[in-house]
Design an enzyme around this catalytic site. Structure first.
Site, PDB file in Angstrom:
ATOM      1  CE  LYS A   7     -21.083  -9.799 -16.296  1.00 52.64           C
ATOM      2  NZ  LYS A   7     -22.456 -10.413 -16.183  1.00 52.64           N
ATOM      3  CD  GLN A  15     -25.274 -10.605 -18.321  1.00 51.43           C
ATOM      4  OE1 GLN A  15     -24.322 -11.087 -17.711  1.00 51.43           O
ATOM      5  NE2 GLN A  15     -25.899  -9.709 -17.909  1.00 51.43           N
ATOM      6  CG  ASP A  21     -23.798 -13.385 -11.529  1.00 51.30           C
ATOM      7  OD1 ASP A  21     -23.298 -12.514 -11.317  1.00 51.30           O
ATOM      8  OD2 ASP A  21     -24.293 -13.815 -12.381  1.00 51.30           O
TER       9      ASP A  21
HETATM   10  N1  GUN Z   1     -27.859  -8.659 -15.454  1.00 58.08           N
HETATM   11  C1  GUN Z   1     -27.773  -7.678 -15.005  1.00 58.08           C
HETATM   12  N2  GUN Z   1     -26.659  -7.802 -14.084  1.00 58.08           N
HETATM   13  C2  GUN Z   1     -26.072  -9.142 -13.960  1.00 58.08           C
HETATM   14  C3  GUN Z   1     -25.309  -9.709 -13.242  1.00 58.08           C
HETATM   15  O1  GUN Z   1     -24.660  -9.197 -12.239  1.00 58.08           O
HETATM   16  N3  GUN Z   1     -25.089 -11.024 -13.410  1.00 58.08           N
HETATM   17  C4  GUN Z   1     -25.780 -11.640 -14.110  1.00 58.08           C
HETATM   18  N4  GUN Z   1     -25.592 -13.084 -14.383  1.00 58.08           N
HETATM   19  N5  GUN Z   1     -26.891 -10.999 -15.102  1.00 58.08           N
HETATM   20  C5  GUN Z   1     -27.156  -9.707 -14.880  1.00 58.08           C
END
Ligand code: GUN
Length: 293
Positions: free
Chosen positions: A52, A96, A119
Protein backbone atom coordinates in the site's frame (compact mmCIF):
# COMPACT_ATOMS: atom_id res chain seq x y z
CA UNK A 1 -11.26 -17.71 -21.95
CA UNK A 2 -10.25 -14.10 -21.32
CA UNK A 3 -7.78 -13.36 -18.56
CA UNK A 4 -8.85 -10.45 -16.35
CA UNK A 5 -5.65 -8.45 -15.98
CA UNK A 6 -6.00 -6.70 -12.62
CA UNK A 7 -2.42 -5.50 -12.72
CA UNK A 8 -2.98 -3.62 -15.99
CA UNK A 9 -6.36 -2.17 -14.96
CA UNK A 10 -4.94 -1.08 -11.59
CA UNK A 11 -1.97 0.62 -13.28
CA UNK A 12 -4.34 2.61 -15.51
CA UNK A 13 -6.48 3.75 -12.57
CA UNK A 14 -3.39 4.59 -10.52
CA UNK A 15 -2.00 6.71 -13.36
CA UNK A 16 -5.30 8.66 -13.40
CA UNK A 17 -5.04 9.20 -9.63
CA UNK A 18 -1.42 10.31 -10.01
CA UNK A 19 -2.48 12.94 -12.56
CA UNK A 20 -5.15 14.30 -10.21
CA UNK A 21 -2.72 14.37 -7.29
CA UNK A 22 -0.06 16.16 -9.38
CA UNK A 23 -2.69 18.70 -10.43
CA UNK A 24 -3.62 19.33 -6.82
CA UNK A 25 0.03 19.73 -5.77
CA UNK A 26 0.59 22.23 -8.61
CA UNK A 27 -2.56 24.23 -7.93
CA UNK A 28 -3.15 24.02 -4.19
CA UNK A 29 0.19 22.80 -2.89
CA UNK A 30 -1.45 19.88 -1.07
CA UNK A 31 -1.63 16.14 -1.60
CA UNK A 32 -3.78 13.35 -0.13
CA UNK A 33 -2.31 11.67 2.93
CA UNK A 34 -3.07 8.07 3.98
CA UNK A 35 -2.08 6.79 7.42
CA UNK A 36 -1.84 3.08 8.20
CA UNK A 37 -1.57 1.54 11.66
CA UNK A 38 0.16 -1.82 11.84
CA UNK A 39 0.20 -3.72 15.13
CA UNK A 40 2.28 -6.86 15.64
CA UNK A 41 4.48 -8.83 13.28
CA UNK A 42 2.14 -10.83 11.03
CA UNK A 43 4.25 -11.21 7.85
CA UNK A 44 1.25 -11.03 5.46
CA UNK A 45 0.06 -7.78 7.11
CA UNK A 46 3.56 -6.28 6.79
CA UNK A 47 3.60 -7.21 3.09
CA UNK A 48 0.12 -5.69 2.51
CA UNK A 49 1.08 -2.45 4.23
CA UNK A 50 4.38 -2.25 2.31
CA UNK A 51 2.47 -2.73 -0.96
CA UNK A 52 0.00 0.00 0.00
CA UNK A 53 2.89 2.36 0.84
CA UNK A 54 4.56 1.64 -2.51
CA UNK A 55 1.29 2.24 -4.41
CA UNK A 56 0.82 5.56 -2.55
CA UNK A 57 4.32 6.67 -3.50
CA UNK A 58 3.68 5.80 -7.15
CA UNK A 59 0.49 7.89 -7.12
CA UNK A 60 2.04 10.87 -5.28
CA UNK A 61 -0.09 10.18 -2.17
CA UNK A 62 1.68 10.84 1.13
CA UNK A 63 1.74 7.74 3.31
CA UNK A 64 2.62 7.30 6.97
CA UNK A 65 2.84 3.96 8.69
CA UNK A 66 2.50 3.76 12.47
CA UNK A 67 4.08 0.46 13.56
CA UNK A 68 3.60 -0.97 17.05
CA UNK A 69 4.51 -4.21 18.80
CA UNK A 70 1.78 -6.80 19.45
CA UNK A 71 1.93 -5.78 23.13
CA UNK A 72 0.25 -2.42 22.34
CA UNK A 73 -2.80 -1.96 24.56
CA UNK A 74 -6.30 -1.20 23.31
CA UNK A 75 -6.17 2.17 25.10
CA UNK A 76 -2.85 3.09 23.44
CA UNK A 77 -4.25 2.18 20.02
CA UNK A 78 -7.37 4.28 20.64
CA UNK A 79 -5.13 7.22 21.57
CA UNK A 80 -3.23 6.96 18.28
CA UNK A 81 -6.51 6.77 16.32
CA UNK A 82 -7.86 9.81 18.15
CA UNK A 83 -4.68 11.72 17.33
CA UNK A 84 -4.95 10.86 13.62
CA UNK A 85 -8.72 11.56 13.56
CA UNK A 86 -7.92 15.09 14.71
CA UNK A 87 -5.02 15.73 12.34
CA UNK A 88 -6.46 17.82 9.48
CA UNK A 89 -3.47 16.95 7.28
CA UNK A 90 -4.30 13.23 7.27
CA UNK A 91 -7.24 12.35 5.00
CA UNK A 92 -7.49 8.57 5.27
CA UNK A 93 -6.77 6.09 8.06
CA UNK A 94 -6.63 2.32 7.95
CA UNK A 95 -5.89 -0.10 10.77
CA UNK A 96 -4.45 -3.24 9.26
CA UNK A 97 -6.34 -6.38 10.30
CA UNK A 98 -6.07 -8.83 11.95
CA UNK A 99 -5.23 -7.16 15.25
CA UNK A 100 -3.67 -9.09 18.15
CA UNK A 101 -6.30 -11.19 19.96
CA UNK A 102 -6.47 -8.90 23.03
CA UNK A 103 -7.69 -5.93 20.93
CA UNK A 104 -11.35 -6.08 19.80
CA UNK A 105 -11.33 -5.02 16.14
CA UNK A 106 -15.03 -3.89 16.11
CA UNK A 107 -14.28 -1.34 18.83
CA UNK A 108 -11.18 -0.10 16.99
CA UNK A 109 -13.03 0.22 13.67
CA UNK A 110 -15.79 2.24 15.37
CA UNK A 111 -13.15 4.63 16.72
CA UNK A 112 -11.97 5.64 13.23
CA UNK A 113 -13.71 8.82 12.08
CA UNK A 114 -16.16 7.72 9.31
CA UNK A 115 -14.87 10.56 7.06
CA UNK A 116 -11.36 9.05 7.24
CA UNK A 117 -12.45 5.39 7.12
CA UNK A 118 -11.11 4.69 3.62
CA UNK A 119 -11.36 0.92 4.25
CA UNK A 120 -15.14 1.39 4.47
CA UNK A 121 -15.33 -0.85 7.55
CA UNK A 122 -17.04 1.62 9.95
CA UNK A 123 -20.75 0.80 10.53
CA UNK A 124 -21.67 4.26 9.20
CA UNK A 125 -20.00 3.54 5.86
CA UNK A 126 -21.39 0.00 5.73
CA UNK A 127 -24.88 1.32 6.58
CA UNK A 128 -24.69 4.02 3.91
CA UNK A 129 -23.46 1.42 1.41
CA UNK A 130 -26.40 -0.89 2.19
CA UNK A 131 -28.82 2.01 1.65
CA UNK A 132 -27.12 3.02 -1.60
CA UNK A 133 -25.98 6.35 -0.10
CA UNK A 134 -22.52 7.84 -0.65
CA UNK A 135 -19.98 5.72 1.28
CA UNK A 136 -16.41 4.51 1.13
CA UNK A 137 -16.74 1.03 -0.36
CA UNK A 138 -14.51 -1.70 1.11
CA UNK A 139 -11.44 -1.95 -1.11
CA UNK A 140 -11.69 -5.54 -2.38
CA UNK A 141 -15.39 -5.40 -3.35
CA UNK A 142 -14.81 -1.96 -4.90
CA UNK A 143 -11.86 -3.34 -6.88
CA UNK A 144 -13.99 -6.26 -8.11
CA UNK A 145 -16.73 -3.85 -9.29
CA UNK A 146 -14.13 -1.83 -11.17
CA UNK A 147 -12.84 -4.99 -12.91
CA UNK A 148 -16.36 -6.02 -13.99
CA UNK A 149 -16.90 -2.52 -15.32
CA UNK A 150 -13.57 -2.34 -17.14
CA UNK A 151 -14.26 -5.63 -18.97
CA UNK A 152 -17.89 -4.53 -19.61
CA UNK A 153 -19.14 -7.77 -18.07
CA UNK A 154 -22.94 -7.86 -18.04
CA UNK A 155 -24.26 -8.32 -14.50
CA UNK A 156 -27.99 -7.53 -14.82
CA UNK A 157 -30.15 -10.57 -14.10
CA UNK A 158 -27.09 -12.79 -13.70
CA UNK A 159 -26.75 -15.31 -10.92
CA UNK A 160 -23.76 -14.35 -8.80
CA UNK A 161 -22.54 -16.92 -6.29
CA UNK A 162 -20.26 -15.61 -3.55
CA UNK A 163 -18.19 -18.07 -1.51
CA UNK A 164 -17.43 -16.69 1.95
CA UNK A 165 -19.34 -14.26 4.20
CA UNK A 166 -16.52 -12.16 5.69
CA UNK A 167 -17.19 -8.55 6.66
CA UNK A 168 -14.34 -7.46 4.39
CA UNK A 169 -15.25 -9.25 1.15
CA UNK A 170 -18.11 -11.77 0.92
CA UNK A 171 -20.86 -9.87 2.69
CA UNK A 172 -20.22 -6.42 1.14
CA UNK A 173 -19.66 -7.74 -2.41
CA UNK A 174 -22.93 -9.69 -2.22
CA UNK A 175 -24.77 -6.51 -1.19
CA UNK A 176 -23.11 -4.39 -3.87
CA UNK A 177 -23.86 -6.84 -6.68
CA UNK A 178 -27.52 -7.05 -5.70
CA UNK A 179 -27.95 -3.24 -5.74
CA UNK A 180 -29.98 -1.55 -8.44
CA UNK A 181 -27.04 -0.28 -10.51
CA UNK A 182 -24.25 -1.31 -12.82
CA UNK A 183 -22.36 -3.38 -11.85
CA UNK A 184 -25.26 -4.90 -9.92
CA UNK A 185 -28.82 -6.11 -10.44
CA UNK A 186 -27.55 -9.64 -9.89
CA UNK A 187 -29.41 -12.40 -8.12
CA UNK A 188 -26.90 -13.21 -5.40
CA UNK A 189 -26.39 -16.41 -3.44
CA UNK A 190 -24.02 -16.05 -0.48
CA UNK A 191 -22.49 -19.41 0.46
CA UNK A 192 -20.62 -20.28 3.65
CA UNK A 193 -19.47 -23.19 5.78
CA UNK A 194 -23.06 -24.35 6.51
CA UNK A 195 -24.27 -24.21 2.88
CA UNK A 196 -25.64 -27.51 1.57
CA UNK A 197 -25.06 -28.69 -2.01
CA UNK A 198 -22.35 -26.09 -2.48
CA UNK A 199 -20.97 -27.62 -5.68
CA UNK A 200 -24.43 -27.64 -7.32
CA UNK A 201 -24.99 -23.97 -6.37
CA UNK A 202 -21.57 -22.99 -7.75
CA UNK A 203 -22.43 -24.73 -11.04
CA UNK A 204 -25.42 -22.36 -11.38
CA UNK A 205 -23.21 -19.27 -11.19
CA UNK A 206 -22.83 -16.88 -14.10
CA UNK A 207 -20.40 -15.00 -11.86
CA UNK A 208 -18.51 -16.92 -9.16
CA UNK A 209 -16.62 -14.96 -6.51
CA UNK A 210 -14.31 -17.11 -4.39
CA UNK A 211 -13.42 -15.52 -1.05
CA UNK A 212 -13.40 -18.60 1.12
CA UNK A 213 -9.78 -18.57 2.27
CA UNK A 214 -8.87 -22.12 1.19
CA UNK A 215 -6.26 -22.69 -1.50
CA UNK A 216 -7.59 -24.33 -4.71
CA UNK A 217 -11.05 -24.87 -3.19
CA UNK A 218 -12.84 -24.20 -6.50
CA UNK A 219 -12.36 -27.05 -8.98
CA UNK A 220 -13.42 -27.26 -12.63
CA UNK A 221 -16.42 -29.50 -11.85
CA UNK A 222 -17.87 -26.65 -9.71
CA UNK A 223 -17.84 -24.16 -12.60
CA UNK A 224 -20.27 -23.72 -15.45
CA UNK A 225 -18.83 -23.45 -18.97
CA UNK A 226 -18.27 -19.74 -19.74
CA UNK A 227 -18.71 -18.46 -16.16
CA UNK A 228 -16.90 -15.35 -14.86
CA UNK A 229 -14.58 -16.46 -12.04
CA UNK A 230 -13.20 -13.90 -9.60
CA UNK A 231 -10.55 -15.24 -7.21
CA UNK A 232 -10.02 -13.25 -4.01
CA UNK A 233 -7.76 -15.85 -2.36
CA UNK A 234 -4.14 -15.08 -1.59
CA UNK A 235 -2.17 -17.97 -0.11
CA UNK A 236 1.56 -18.38 0.31
CA UNK A 237 2.79 -21.77 -0.85
CA UNK A 238 6.39 -22.75 0.11
CA UNK A 239 8.48 -22.71 -3.09
CA UNK A 240 12.25 -22.86 -2.86
CA UNK A 241 12.65 -22.06 -6.55
CA UNK A 242 11.60 -18.47 -5.65
CA UNK A 243 13.89 -15.94 -3.99
CA UNK A 244 11.12 -15.21 -1.48
CA UNK A 245 10.78 -18.93 -0.62
CA UNK A 246 7.10 -18.97 -1.61
CA UNK A 247 4.66 -18.31 -4.42
CA UNK A 248 1.09 -17.05 -4.25
CA UNK A 249 -2.01 -18.99 -5.16
CA UNK A 250 -5.74 -18.38 -4.92
CA UNK A 251 -8.98 -20.03 -3.81
CA UNK A 252 -9.45 -21.28 -7.38
CA UNK A 253 -7.57 -24.13 -9.04
CA UNK A 254 -6.56 -21.88 -11.92
CA UNK A 255 -4.96 -24.67 -14.00
CA UNK A 256 -8.21 -26.58 -14.44
CA UNK A 257 -10.83 -23.83 -13.97
CA UNK A 258 -9.28 -21.51 -16.58
CA UNK A 259 -10.05 -24.14 -19.25
CA UNK A 260 -13.77 -23.78 -18.52
CA UNK A 261 -14.27 -20.14 -17.45
CA UNK A 262 -15.32 -17.33 -19.80
CA UNK A 263 -13.31 -14.81 -17.79
CA UNK A 264 -10.97 -15.49 -14.87
CA UNK A 265 -8.70 -13.48 -12.56
CA UNK A 266 -5.21 -14.88 -11.95
CA UNK A 267 -3.42 -14.91 -8.58
CA UNK A 268 -1.24 -12.90 -8.38
CA UNK A 269 -2.19 -10.08 -10.75
CA UNK A 270 -5.98 -10.20 -10.47
CA UNK A 271 -7.94 -8.89 -7.50
CA UNK A 272 -4.87 -8.05 -5.35
CA UNK A 273 -3.67 -4.98 -7.30
CA UNK A 274 -7.29 -3.80 -7.60
CA UNK A 275 -7.74 -3.89 -3.82
CA UNK A 276 -4.77 -1.60 -3.40
CA UNK A 277 -5.81 0.84 -6.12
CA UNK A 278 -9.38 0.95 -4.70
CA UNK A 279 -7.86 2.11 -1.42
CA UNK A 280 -6.07 4.88 -3.32
CA UNK A 281 -9.39 5.83 -4.98
CA UNK A 282 -10.99 6.12 -1.54
CA UNK A 283 -8.06 8.18 -0.23
CA UNK A 284 -8.44 10.59 -3.14
CA UNK A 285 -12.20 10.80 -2.41
CA UNK A 286 -11.40 11.56 1.24
CA UNK A 287 -8.98 14.29 0.19
CA UNK A 288 -11.58 15.82 -2.17
CA UNK A 289 -14.32 15.42 0.49
CA UNK A 290 -16.39 13.65 -2.15
CA UNK A 291 -18.27 11.27 0.15
CA UNK A 292 -18.84 13.58 3.13
CA UNK A 293 -18.75 17.20 1.85
N1 GUN B 1 -6.68 -7.24 6.23
C1 GUN B 1 -7.00 -7.95 5.12
N2 GUN B 1 -7.57 -7.13 4.19
C2 GUN B 1 -7.60 -5.90 4.74
C3 GUN B 1 -8.05 -4.63 4.26
O1 GUN B 1 -8.57 -4.49 3.15
N3 GUN B 1 -7.91 -3.60 5.12
C4 GUN B 1 -7.37 -3.74 6.36
N4 GUN B 1 -7.28 -2.67 7.14
N5 GUN B 1 -6.94 -4.89 6.83
C5 GUN B 1 -7.05 -5.96 6.02
Amino acid sequence: MELIDGKKVAEGIRAGIARQVAHSIDNEGTAPHLAAILVGDDPASHTYVRNKEKACQEAGIISSVYKYPASLSERELLTVIDFINNDPEIHGLIVQLPLPAHIPSEKIIRAIHPCKDVDGFHPMNLGNMVQGLPAYLPATPYGILQLLEYYKIETEGKHCVVLGRSNIVGTPVSILLSRKSYPGNCTVTLCHSKTRDLDAICRQADILIAAIGQPHFVKADMVREGAVVIDVGMHRVPDFSKGSGHHLTGDVDFGEVSKKAGYITPVPGGVGPMTIVALLCNTLKAFKKEIYP
